[in-house]
Design an enzyme around this catalytic site. Structure first.
Site, PDB file in Angstrom:
ATOM      1  N   TYR A 162      40.713  29.794  43.080  1.00 14.76           N
ATOM      2  CA  TYR A 162      42.140  29.764  42.765  1.00 14.76           C
ATOM      3  C   TYR A 162      42.963  29.640  44.051  1.00 14.76           C
ATOM      4  CZ  TYR A 162      46.577  30.620  40.517  1.00 14.76           C
ATOM      5  OH  TYR A 162      47.851  30.466  40.051  1.00 14.76           O
ATOM      6  N   PHE A 194      63.983   4.561  42.639  1.00 17.61           N
ATOM      7  CA  PHE A 194      62.778   4.573  41.818  1.00 17.61           C
ATOM      8  C   PHE A 194      63.062   5.508  40.646  1.00 17.61           C
ATOM      9  CE2 PHE A 194      58.648   5.959  40.316  1.00 17.61           C
ATOM     10  CZ  PHE A 194      58.080   4.726  40.079  1.00 17.61           C
ATOM     11  N   THR A 195      62.522   5.193  39.480  1.00 17.73           N
ATOM     12  CA  THR A 195      62.894   5.886  38.236  1.00 17.73           C
ATOM     13  C   THR A 195      62.835   7.413  38.355  1.00 17.73           C
ATOM     14  OG1 THR A 195      60.627   5.526  37.529  1.00 17.73           O
ATOM     15  CG2 THR A 195      62.273   3.985  36.709  1.00 17.73           C
ATOM     16  N   ASP A 209      59.591   7.999  50.896  1.00 13.66           N
ATOM     17  CA  ASP A 209      58.709   7.915  49.740  1.00 13.66           C
ATOM     18  C   ASP A 209      57.499   7.130  50.241  1.00 13.66           C
ATOM     19  OD1 ASP A 209      57.270   7.278  47.505  1.00 13.66           O
ATOM     20  OD2 ASP A 209      59.013   6.928  46.241  1.00 13.66           O
ATOM     21  N   LYS A 261      48.650   5.908  44.018  1.00 21.43           N
ATOM     22  CA  LYS A 261      48.839   4.522  44.466  1.00 21.43           C
ATOM     23  C   LYS A 261      47.956   4.276  45.693  1.00 21.43           C
ATOM     24  CE  LYS A 261      52.129   5.154  41.427  1.00 21.43           C
ATOM     25  NZ  LYS A 261      53.521   5.344  41.720  1.00 21.43           N
ATOM     26  N   ARG A 284      60.567  -4.228  34.035  1.00 20.13           N
ATOM     27  CA  ARG A 284      61.345  -3.587  35.091  1.00 20.13           C
ATOM     28  C   ARG A 284      62.682  -4.302  35.101  1.00 20.13           C
ATOM     29  NH1 ARG A 284      58.836   1.249  37.206  1.00 20.13           N
ATOM     30  NH2 ARG A 284      59.461   1.649  35.097  1.00 20.13           N
ATOM     31  N   PHE A 334      62.361   3.775  29.122  1.00 14.81           N
ATOM     32  CA  PHE A 334      61.392   2.671  29.072  1.00 14.81           C
ATOM     33  C   PHE A 334      60.010   3.128  28.626  1.00 14.81           C
ATOM     34  CE2 PHE A 334      59.249   3.845  33.008  1.00 14.81           C
ATOM     35  CZ  PHE A 334      60.224   4.593  33.662  1.00 14.81           C
TER      36      PHE A 334
HETATM   37  C1  LIG Z   1      54.672   6.071  41.266  1.00 17.98           C
HETATM   38  C2  LIG Z   1      55.768   6.260  42.196  1.00 17.98           C
HETATM   39  C3  LIG Z   1      56.454   7.481  42.256  1.00 17.98           C
HETATM   40  C4  LIG Z   1      56.196   8.641  41.307  1.00 17.98           C
HETATM   41  O1  LIG Z   1      54.913   9.122  41.417  1.00 17.98           O
HETATM   42  P1  LIG Z   1      54.078   9.731  40.170  1.00 17.98           P
HETATM   43  O2  LIG Z   1      52.774  10.083  40.764  1.00 17.98           O
HETATM   44  O3  LIG Z   1      54.005   8.679  39.128  1.00 17.98           O
HETATM   45  O4  LIG Z   1      54.822  10.933  39.700  1.00 17.98           O
HETATM   46  C5  LIG Z   1      57.455   7.585  43.210  1.00 17.98           C
HETATM   47  N1  LIG Z   1      57.773   6.581  44.021  1.00 17.98           N
HETATM   48  C6  LIG Z   1      57.133   5.401  43.988  1.00 17.98           C
HETATM   49  C7  LIG Z   1      57.507   4.318  44.935  1.00 17.98           C
HETATM   50  C8  LIG Z   1      56.108   5.202  43.072  1.00 17.98           C
HETATM   51  O5  LIG Z   1      55.482   4.008  43.036  1.00 17.98           O
END
Ligand SMILES: *Cc1c(COP(=O)(O)O)cnc(C)c1O
Length: 461
Positions: free
Chosen positions: A76, A128-129, A219, A262, A386, A453
């Site tokens: 843990y 970004f969303t 980011d 990613k 998108r 979306f």
């Molecule tokens: C996917 C993504 C996020 C969010 O990450 P999650 O792991 O899906 O929560 C943030 N910024 C960018 C540029 C992304 O491609």
């Protein structure tokens, strides 16, 4: 006999495990699409042939990563895999402190809550969303400060992810630097088509923000892909390694949010990394409330190990060359047959320009959503909207945002599909293009409140 002059890249791996794909008939796809409300997010993966919905968490892990999974320390507290991850983040990204999170949005939530006060403004090089939503939920207002070229799908600017310092300065003059807790800088910019930011721009931004006392939160989700573009496009970086470029990029920021799903070649995971000890203390405290203890942050020990190993693999030049090379390969094919796409081709995806692909469908009838549905119907290939659906509504006026870019994203998971899959994809897009004049738009019949979306439903007009 003619000699082949060009030396092609090829995948720097061989395939050890395979997963069979299901082929479907047009009737089956027609039914599946209707059931899914013409939203590719609502299709069952089983009904999909080539899945280009996203490159998020859909990567193929290496044998090295899978071997690491067996070394998960599921304690843990104080898992050894946490320390491995912490070391890898320090070594490759250069930040002082690490807070693991279940994925990128977990990190966005923490940093937004800690730094943003109601009434603040958070500039960014396009939104970004999930990032923007967390900024808004914390009481902030997002302000787009990306260069104008980013909104023009035909502009060939090599660094369409750059911040327009004039726009940023105008914002500072208007609202005051004390209302700007940080600028959120994405590298590469997903919503602009996977477009990179240049090192020169990052450096200039860093100088400006230091003078103004504004933090820079990177980011870093796709920063390795960005590093590749700097290497091949920016003077002075040709002979620098991807790892060196990545570290220099990070050195111009105060911290980063990361979705490991990613660049980092895993199926789940993320982190917040930060230099400031006080922010770290607060993040370490908050993560316990929302994710899990600060040495696992919602992840299993094995997941942290896979991500630590993914960090090492992500910066290998053969890997990143092939990853981006595959996307470029599809882009070149589509360009050759005259398909309107965002140029230059970005790091992770091909973006079809739906406004030009389906010029007769007005934006309120969701041309990109329509095109994604048609591509699935044609071939079983799943892509993502998108455009206006992703952009959502203005929370004050209740109107749709009308983004300049109305795109369909064909996103390539890392190390998953072969060149033949790429060929089939280009052929399917061509087939839809040939019958574009017969395609009708959609009407939204269900709209969720947040990030619509994902779950919105549509009917054919
Ligand atoms: C996917 C993504 C996020 C969010 O990450 P999650 O792991 O899906 O929560 C943030 N910024 C960018 C540029 C992304 O491609």
């Amino acid at each position: 006999m003619q000699r082949l002059k060009k030396r092609s890249w090829a995948e720097p791996f061989k395939i050890k495990v395979v997963e069979p794909l299901k082929m479907t008939s047009r009737e089956e796809r027609e039914r599946a699409l209707k059931e899914a409300g013409y939203n590719t997010f609502l299709l069952r993966s089983e009904d999909v042939y080539i899945d280009l919905l996203t490159d998020s968490g859909t990567n193929a892990m290496s044998d090295y990563q899978w071997a690491g999974m067996m070394l998960g320390d599921e304690a843990y507290a104080g898992s050894r895999n946490f320390y491995r991850l912490e070391d890898a983040v320090k070594r490759y990204y250069g930040y002082a402190h690490l807070v693991p999170t279940h994925q990128g949005r977990g990190a966005e939530h923490l940093i937004s809550r800690i730094l943003i006060k109601p009434g603040d403004f958070v500039p960014g090089n396009m939104y970004f969303t999930t990032t923007r939503l967390h900024q808004e939920l914390a009481g902030g207002t997002f302000v787009d400060v990306i260069i104008d070229e980013a909104h023009d799908p035909a502009s060939l600017h090599p660094f369409k992810g750059n911040v327009d310092l004039g726009k940023l300065e105008a914002l500072v003059k208007k609202v005051g630097a004390d209302k700007i807790p940080y600028i959120s800088v994405a590298a590469t910019v997903n919503m602009a088509g996977g477009q990179p930011i240049s090192m020169a721009n990052l450096k200039e931004l860093h100088a400006f923000c230091s003078r103004q006392g504004i933090r820079i939160i990177l980011d870093a989700t796709r920063a390795v892909e960005n590093a590749w573009f700097i290497k091949i496009r920016e003077k002075g970086y040709e002979s620098r390694s991807i790892a060196e470029i990545l570290k220099e990029m990070c050195s111009y920021s105060d911290g980063c949010t990361m979705s490991g799903k990613k660049d980092l070649l895993v199926n789940i995971g993320g982190f917040l990394a930060i230099n400031d000890a006080e922010i770290f203390e607060e993040a370490r405290n908050l993560v316990v409330v929302y994710e899990g203890l600060h040495t696992y942050g919602g992840l299993a020990g094995r997941d942290m190990e896979a991500m630590a190993r993914g960090i090492e693999e992500a910066v290998q030049e053969d890997h990143i060359r092939a990853r981006i090379g595959q996307v470029e390969y599809v882009g070149e094919k589509l360009k050759a047959i005259g398909i309107p796409i965002v140029q230059p081709v970005g790091g992770h995806a091909i973006f079809l320009d739906a406004k030009n692909f389906l010029p007769k469908i007005p934006q309120v009838e969701f041309p990109a959503q329509t095109l994604a549905a048609e591509l699935y119907l044609e071939s079983g290939i799943r892509s993502m909207e998108r455009g206006i659906v992703s952009a959502g509504r203005n929370k004050e006026t209740g109107d749709h945002y009308y983004p300049k870019l109305e795109l369909v994203r064909l996103t390539f998971p890392r190390r998953v599909y072969t060149q033949a899959h790429c060929d089939v994809t280009a052929e399917a897009v061509e087939a839809v293009y040939e019958r574009r004049d017969t395609i009708r738009g959609l009407r939204m019949v269900y709209e969720p409140k947040y990030l619509r979306f994902f779950q919105a439903r549509f009917e054919r007009l």
